[in-house]
Design a protein around this motif. Sequence first.
Motif, PDB file in Angstrom:
ATOM      1  N   GLN A   1       0.814  -1.220   0.000  1.00  0.00           N
ATOM      2  CA  GLN A   1       0.000   0.000   0.000  1.00  0.00           C
ATOM      3  C   GLN A   1       0.846   1.269   0.000  1.00  0.00           C
ATOM      4  O   GLN A   1       0.305   2.371  -0.078  1.00  0.00           O
ATOM      5  N   GLY A   2       2.154   1.121   0.108  1.00  0.00           N
ATOM      6  CA  GLY A   2       3.030   2.290   0.088  1.00  0.00           C
ATOM      7  C   GLY A   2       3.250   2.938   1.440  1.00  0.00           C
ATOM      8  O   GLY A   2       3.721   4.084   1.509  1.00  0.00           O
ATOM      9  N   VAL A   3       2.915   2.224   2.532  1.00  0.00           N
ATOM     10  CA  VAL A   3       3.173   2.758   3.874  1.00  0.00           C
ATOM     11  C   VAL A   3       4.688   2.905   4.053  1.00  0.00           C
ATOM     12  O   VAL A   3       5.469   2.041   3.660  1.00  0.00           O
ATOM     13  N   ARG A   4       5.102   3.998   4.655  1.00  0.00           N
ATOM     14  CA  ARG A   4       6.536   4.302   4.764  1.00  0.00           C
ATOM     15  C   ARG A   4       7.204   3.461   5.841  1.00  0.00           C
ATOM     16  O   ARG A   4       6.622   3.205   6.891  1.00  0.00           O
ATOM     17  N   PRO A   5       8.463   3.076   5.608  1.00  0.00           N
ATOM     18  CA  PRO A   5       9.208   2.289   6.601  1.00  0.00           C
ATOM     19  C   PRO A   5       9.797   3.176   7.683  1.00  0.00           C
ATOM     20  O   PRO A   5      10.063   4.356   7.465  1.00  0.00           O
ATOM     21  N   ARG A   6      10.053   2.609   8.861  1.00  0.00           N
ATOM     22  CA  ARG A   6      10.606   3.399   9.960  1.00  0.00           C
ATOM     23  C   ARG A   6      12.107   3.626   9.796  1.00  0.00           C
ATOM     24  O   ARG A   6      12.657   4.567  10.379  1.00  0.00           O
TER      25      ARG A   6
END
Length: 487
Positions: free
Chosen positions: A253-258
Amino acid sequence: MGEEVEAQEFSRQDRTRHREKVRRNLDVFARMLREARFDTDDPMTGLEVELNLVDEEGDPALKNAEALAAIADQDFQTELGQFNIEINVPPAKLREGGLTTFEASLRRSLNDAESKSAAVGAHMVMIGILPTLAEGHMSVDSLSANPRYKLLSEQILNARGEDIAIAIDGAERLRATADSIVPEAACTSTQFHVQTSPDQFAAYWNASQAMAAVQVALAANSPYLLGHELWRETRIPLFEQATDTRSEELKAQGVRPRVWFGERWITSVFDLFEENVRYFPALLPVSDEEDPLAVLEAGGTPTLAELRLHNGTIYRWNRPVYDIAGGVPHLRVENRLLAAGPTVADTMANAAFYFGLVRALAESERPLWSQMSFSAAEENFHAASRQGIDAQVYWPGVGQVRATELVLRRLLPMAREGLASWGASGAESDRLLGIIEERCLRGANGAEWFVGRVRAEGQRDRYDALRAALLDYRQRMHTNEPVHTWD
């Protein structure tokens, strides 16, 4: 790893209260930026080094509590894994001989600490990933006793909903899983801090991002993980995967990585803190009693505890830092992308190159980041992590070029100019940048030496070869002769 946190469980109310408090912190931070309430007169620089602990055979020594008790020095602190410790070198001003001060302090402290920790069977090694780590060391039992680490591990695993998967394809192929964030502890780094004014912060951060690939190419020192030869700087993909809170579906979904290179050049330090609050849920939703607005309006300096704790759980390779010294707030860029080692001399050469080049780029009349896309800088970074000293990178006005050629022809003169602007002496610059020059001319850094040393062991069992190479490395590390001089 940040402030200590007591062991606890978090309720839904805790998370709601923490989110509201972080946003209030962010509003107060924005007001402080508008009102120019920061220490900017005489910037300091800083240095931290994370270390691995090994036994007499070169295997991991899970003894950081015993080692720290023996060392008994407040500059040494615990780290995530029981086979890690960290040293924080007191900050210094480059115009007052800061590079020489850092080097003398670091060598003195490490020599003293080694003599004391050796008595409890723990020897210190400066290397990006301890090559003798095995899968048996990747369990939660290897975490340090500080409750923060277990709590952080639980929160990351809970957010993922599944074990951590490590998948790295390099010279060899690795697939592994872990039920804790101990793989993150395998990543030991050197961190450079440069203090800057709010007005100049964006330029220094952008410059740090633009030059990140070249730094990694020159200083790669993490070629092995769990017995496999992977990237020349394997810390980069390992750290990105070991702290990833996203499931495969969230990645899609394109959620950003930490662990994040970022996605754009910035115009203000506020951009980074605001992104951290907007994009990332809290891992450690601990709330403080301080009312930051009341403190500010009373003429004090708010700690912004929730914002700082949250910021400490988002692992940008160049991280913004808000801190307080002597009751006065300041801002720093924390450059945290390099491996530790191989020697103090190599570490200080890396520091001189970073401090000099970042200043030259940040104060250039035509900013480098106005001439290249952010995605190009990120692609450079991962290419350099894979290939190390042999990396090819894109550079404005040059195109694709070998990193070492770029350094020799363009960047070393700029780094010298930057160090002169800081007030560093010509002798310091010549000696330390001379180490960088020789690395480029010889195509030699820590990763190249270690791979060559292991391959020289021939058909010997891989872990036996890694132990032999690591013991040789540790002995040479104590000579403080730069790695390009090692045969």
